[in-house]
Write a protein that holds these residues in place. Sequence first.
Motif, PDB file in Angstrom:
ATOM      1  N   MET A   1       7.296 -25.444  -1.969  1.00  0.00           N
ATOM      2  CA  MET A   1       8.013 -26.546  -1.331  1.00  0.00           C
ATOM      3  C   MET A   1       7.813 -27.849  -2.092  1.00  0.00           C
ATOM      4  SD  MET A   1       7.794 -27.996   2.578  1.00  0.00           S
ATOM      5  CE  MET A   1       9.096 -26.910   3.194  1.00  0.00           C
ATOM      6  N   PHE A   2       6.613 -28.081  -2.617  1.00  0.00           N
ATOM      7  CA  PHE A   2       6.311 -29.345  -3.268  1.00  0.00           C
ATOM      8  C   PHE A   2       6.715 -29.368  -4.751  1.00  0.00           C
ATOM      9  CE2 PHE A   2       2.652 -29.238  -0.066  1.00  0.00           C
ATOM     10  CZ  PHE A   2       3.447 -29.784   0.924  1.00  0.00           C
ATOM     11  N   GLU A   3       7.416 -28.330  -5.205  1.00  0.00           N
ATOM     12  CA  GLU A   3       7.830 -28.267  -6.603  1.00  0.00           C
ATOM     13  C   GLU A   3       9.256 -28.744  -6.818  1.00  0.00           C
ATOM     14  OE1 GLU A   3       7.166 -24.286  -7.889  1.00  0.00           O
ATOM     15  OE2 GLU A   3       4.986 -24.528  -8.031  1.00  0.00           O
ATOM     16  N   THR A   4       9.956 -29.092  -5.739  1.00  0.00           N
ATOM     17  CA  THR A   4      11.348 -29.530  -5.862  1.00  0.00           C
ATOM     18  C   THR A   4      11.572 -30.827  -5.090  1.00  0.00           C
ATOM     19  OG1 THR A   4      12.148 -28.359  -3.892  1.00  0.00           O
ATOM     20  CG2 THR A   4      12.096 -27.118  -5.976  1.00  0.00           C
ATOM     21  N   ASP A   5      12.590 -31.575  -5.507  1.00  0.00           N
ATOM     22  CA  ASP A   5      12.942 -32.810  -4.799  1.00  0.00           C
ATOM     23  C   ASP A   5      13.263 -32.521  -3.341  1.00  0.00           C
ATOM     24  OD1 ASP A   5      12.636 -34.238  -7.108  1.00  0.00           O
ATOM     25  OD2 ASP A   5      14.780 -34.484  -7.513  1.00  0.00           O
ATOM     26  N   ASN A   6      14.068 -31.510  -3.106  1.00  0.00           N
ATOM     27  CA  ASN A   6      14.462 -31.200  -1.731  1.00  0.00           C
ATOM     28  C   ASN A   6      13.274 -30.720  -0.902  1.00  0.00           C
ATOM     29  OD1 ASN A   6      16.627 -30.902   0.264  1.00  0.00           O
ATOM     30  ND2 ASN A   6      16.175 -28.711   0.134  1.00  0.00           N
ATOM     31  N   GLY A   7      12.340 -30.033  -1.533  1.00  0.00           N
ATOM     32  CA  GLY A   7      11.174 -29.533  -0.808  1.00  0.00           C
ATOM     33  C   GLY A   7      10.277 -30.646  -0.299  1.00  0.00           C
ATOM     34  N   GLU A  97      12.985 -40.854  -8.741  1.00  0.00           N
ATOM     35  CA  GLU A  97      13.457 -41.402  -7.465  1.00  0.00           C
ATOM     36  C   GLU A  97      12.780 -40.724  -6.287  1.00  0.00           C
ATOM     37  OE1 GLU A  97      17.825 -42.450  -5.736  1.00  0.00           O
ATOM     38  OE2 GLU A  97      17.497 -40.345  -6.255  1.00  0.00           O
ATOM     39  N   TYR A  98      12.766 -39.391  -6.295  1.00  0.00           N
ATOM     40  CA  TYR A  98      12.166 -38.663  -5.175  1.00  0.00           C
ATOM     41  C   TYR A  98      10.659 -38.847  -5.138  1.00  0.00           C
ATOM     42  CZ  TYR A  98      16.369 -36.322  -3.537  1.00  0.00           C
ATOM     43  OH  TYR A  98      17.592 -36.062  -2.980  1.00  0.00           O
ATOM     44  N   TYR A  99      10.017 -38.809  -6.292  1.00  0.00           N
ATOM     45  CA  TYR A  99       8.564 -39.002  -6.323  1.00  0.00           C
ATOM     46  C   TYR A  99       8.209 -40.369  -5.752  1.00  0.00           C
ATOM     47  CZ  TYR A  99       3.854 -39.764  -8.151  1.00  0.00           C
ATOM     48  OH  TYR A  99       2.514 -40.062  -8.269  1.00  0.00           O
ATOM     49  N   ASN A 100       8.885 -41.414  -6.211  1.00  0.00           N
ATOM     50  CA  ASN A 100       8.548 -42.770  -5.789  1.00  0.00           C
ATOM     51  C   ASN A 100       8.796 -42.992  -4.304  1.00  0.00           C
ATOM     52  OD1 ASN A 100       7.861 -43.443  -8.421  1.00  0.00           O
ATOM     53  ND2 ASN A 100       9.879 -44.283  -8.903  1.00  0.00           N
ATOM     54  N   GLU A 166       3.573 -49.695  -1.870  1.00  0.00           N
ATOM     55  CA  GLU A 166       4.356 -50.873  -2.263  1.00  0.00           C
ATOM     56  C   GLU A 166       4.845 -50.747  -3.703  1.00  0.00           C
ATOM     57  OE1 GLU A 166       3.565 -55.653  -3.013  1.00  0.00           O
ATOM     58  OE2 GLU A 166       2.191 -54.517  -1.724  1.00  0.00           O
ATOM     59  N   GLN A 167       3.954 -50.337  -4.597  1.00  0.00           N
ATOM     60  CA  GLN A 167       4.317 -50.217  -6.012  1.00  0.00           C
ATOM     61  C   GLN A 167       5.375 -49.134  -6.227  1.00  0.00           C
ATOM     62  OE1 GLN A 167       0.526 -49.475  -7.852  1.00  0.00           O
ATOM     63  NE2 GLN A 167      -0.318 -51.461  -7.209  1.00  0.00           N
ATOM     64  N   LEU A 168       5.226 -47.997  -5.557  1.00  0.00           N
ATOM     65  CA  LEU A 168       6.171 -46.903  -5.730  1.00  0.00           C
ATOM     66  C   LEU A 168       7.543 -47.256  -5.182  1.00  0.00           C
ATOM     67  CD1 LEU A 168       3.828 -43.923  -4.762  1.00  0.00           C
ATOM     68  CD2 LEU A 168       4.789 -44.357  -7.034  1.00  0.00           C
ATOM     69  N   LEU A 169       7.584 -47.805  -3.969  1.00  0.00           N
ATOM     70  CA  LEU A 169       8.867 -48.102  -3.336  1.00  0.00           C
ATOM     71  C   LEU A 169       9.587 -49.250  -4.034  1.00  0.00           C
ATOM     72  CD1 LEU A 169       7.742 -47.636   0.356  1.00  0.00           C
ATOM     73  CD2 LEU A 169       9.402 -46.219  -0.862  1.00  0.00           C
ATOM     74  N   GLN A 170       8.846 -50.153  -4.621  1.00  0.00           N
ATOM     75  CA  GLN A 170       9.482 -51.266  -5.329  1.00  0.00           C
ATOM     76  C   GLN A 170      10.297 -50.765  -6.527  1.00  0.00           C
ATOM     77  OE1 GLN A 170       6.776 -54.241  -6.933  1.00  0.00           O
ATOM     78  NE2 GLN A 170       8.256 -55.859  -6.506  1.00  0.00           N
ATOM     79  N   GLU A 185      26.437 -49.118   2.828  1.00  0.00           N
ATOM     80  CA  GLU A 185      25.555 -47.978   3.069  1.00  0.00           C
ATOM     81  C   GLU A 185      24.777 -47.600   1.812  1.00  0.00           C
ATOM     82  OE1 GLU A 185      23.357 -46.256   4.645  1.00  0.00           O
ATOM     83  OE2 GLU A 185      24.831 -46.024   6.240  1.00  0.00           O
ATOM     84  N   TYR A 186      23.577 -47.102   2.034  1.00  0.00           N
ATOM     85  CA  TYR A 186      22.765 -46.599   0.941  1.00  0.00           C
ATOM     86  C   TYR A 186      23.345 -45.274   0.452  1.00  0.00           C
ATOM     87  CZ  TYR A 186      19.731 -49.760   3.555  1.00  0.00           C
ATOM     88  OH  TYR A 186      19.234 -50.841   4.232  1.00  0.00           O
ATOM     89  N   THR A 187      22.894 -44.857  -0.701  1.00  0.00           N
ATOM     90  CA  THR A 187      23.472 -43.664  -1.306  1.00  0.00           C
ATOM     91  C   THR A 187      22.492 -42.495  -1.279  1.00  0.00           C
ATOM     92  OG1 THR A 187      22.678 -44.386  -3.470  1.00  0.00           O
ATOM     93  CG2 THR A 187      24.916 -45.042  -2.841  1.00  0.00           C
ATOM     94  N   GLY A 188      23.015 -41.320  -1.574  1.00  0.00           N
ATOM     95  CA  GLY A 188      22.185 -40.133  -1.739  1.00  0.00           C
ATOM     96  C   GLY A 188      21.435 -39.742  -0.482  1.00  0.00           C
ATOM     97  N   SER A 189      20.147 -39.461  -0.649  1.00  0.00           N
ATOM     98  CA  SER A 189      19.309 -38.976   0.457  1.00  0.00           C
ATOM     99  C   SER A 189      18.666 -40.108   1.241  1.00  0.00           C
ATOM    100  CB  SER A 189      18.191 -38.077  -0.104  1.00  0.00           C
ATOM    101  OG  SER A 189      18.722 -36.973  -0.798  1.00  0.00           O
TER     102      SER A 189
END
Length: 437
Positions: A1-7, A97-100, A166-170, A185-189
């Motif tokens: 599960m933790f190996e993919t963006d969707n997971g 993007e997903y990691y941050n 804070e650092q990641l989301l920025q 509206e925001y995009t993507g996920s």
Amino acid sequence: MFETDNGVLQALDGAYVLAAESIYKPNGYMGGGGFAEYLACTWTNTNVDLAAHVYNLDNASFATGLDAVFMAFYKIINSLNPMIEGCDKNREKLSDEYYNIVKGEALALRASLHLDLIRIWGPMPMRVDASMEYLPYVTRNSIENYQYHTFKRFMELLVADLDEAEQLLQKSDPILNYPSDGSTEYTGSWTDRKSHFNYYGVLGLQARARLWMGDKEGAVRYAAMVKDAKNEDGTPKFTLAVEGNIGNNLFYPEHLCGVNQDKFDYQQSGFNPGITMLGYYNSNYNSFVNDLFDGNTNDLRYKSHWSWTRNQMRQNVRVTKKYNEMYPGSTAKRNMPVVRLAEMYLIIMEAGSLSEANVAYEEYSAARNLTYTPMSESDRQERVLWEYIREFAAEGQNFFTYKRFAVKRMLWQNSEAEDCGEEQYVLPLPPSEYKKR
């Protein structure tokens, strides 16, 4: 599960579901009709022991309930820790993007849960025992007993989580590039950012946490970062709710972060006077208005949050309006706020320089339909305290306001109850946890 963006995104969604079901919910432990609000004496007709601050662990029902609250927080933390570790372990397999965003939100939610735990079971901020180990700050799951930390170390770990979030989301949070009012509206996920622990929500949590640990300068700095945040066109990122533009009765324009409540139904909850009586405040109506609002029926919070019914015996004043737009089919935003812009104003009013405080207070007064009179150093703490109580009644925050200000007698506290001190403000650990120590 933790190996993919969707997971990792699904794992994060699962943690939010847990939070929405038990903690950050209108009638959840940190909501307006739950555990924290009973402790603040907002409701005194039900859960009498909590309202009276009688913590009798020999009472099996009370002890079991206390254990359930304690474990509900750590259950969500338990679900977040493997995901945070998984994000780092599989860093090269995840997009930036997903990691941050996923790791940033997870760290912020973990910090928020721990902050609520230390505010409930930890010391009064004015009376910290530097050598006392109060609670575990859990960053890695284990079958062994967790290490308990001093208040200083606990808050260091909490701030470290918020700093990294804070650092990641920025780096990636779309709320930085779009208006928070949903007009674009925001995009993507990453839709519905106010129902997540977004970048500005983290700044708000930084301000709240730093005020709790006595870092007034840091608290004001972060509160001002939120208050002064701008969109690309120069308009404010967040605005105070005002007459004619409250968004919903929970003042949606002010929400910095929160948890989605699409499954909550006001009509089937204790807030609905037709269903049950949620220990509501029973009073002479005029007495209630004078007690809480100093007689000002034009106060926006009075008009937006409170209602009253009358029968032959008494007049029943209730906070029904605050959550009455949360039901299936409602077009209003159904979000349980964790941090609101109003708190940032109040932090500046409380802890900023007197000139900063009065600038914020004048803006705040205009939004809330108050007659602005500048505060002085001799009266501002008392005046700000009352604004906290008016603002966050039935929102899960006032017990902590009372605790931080070391208030001896809460509003609506039973006249026969003891004055509030450490025994009332520092809850005992539940028996199952106490035995482990």
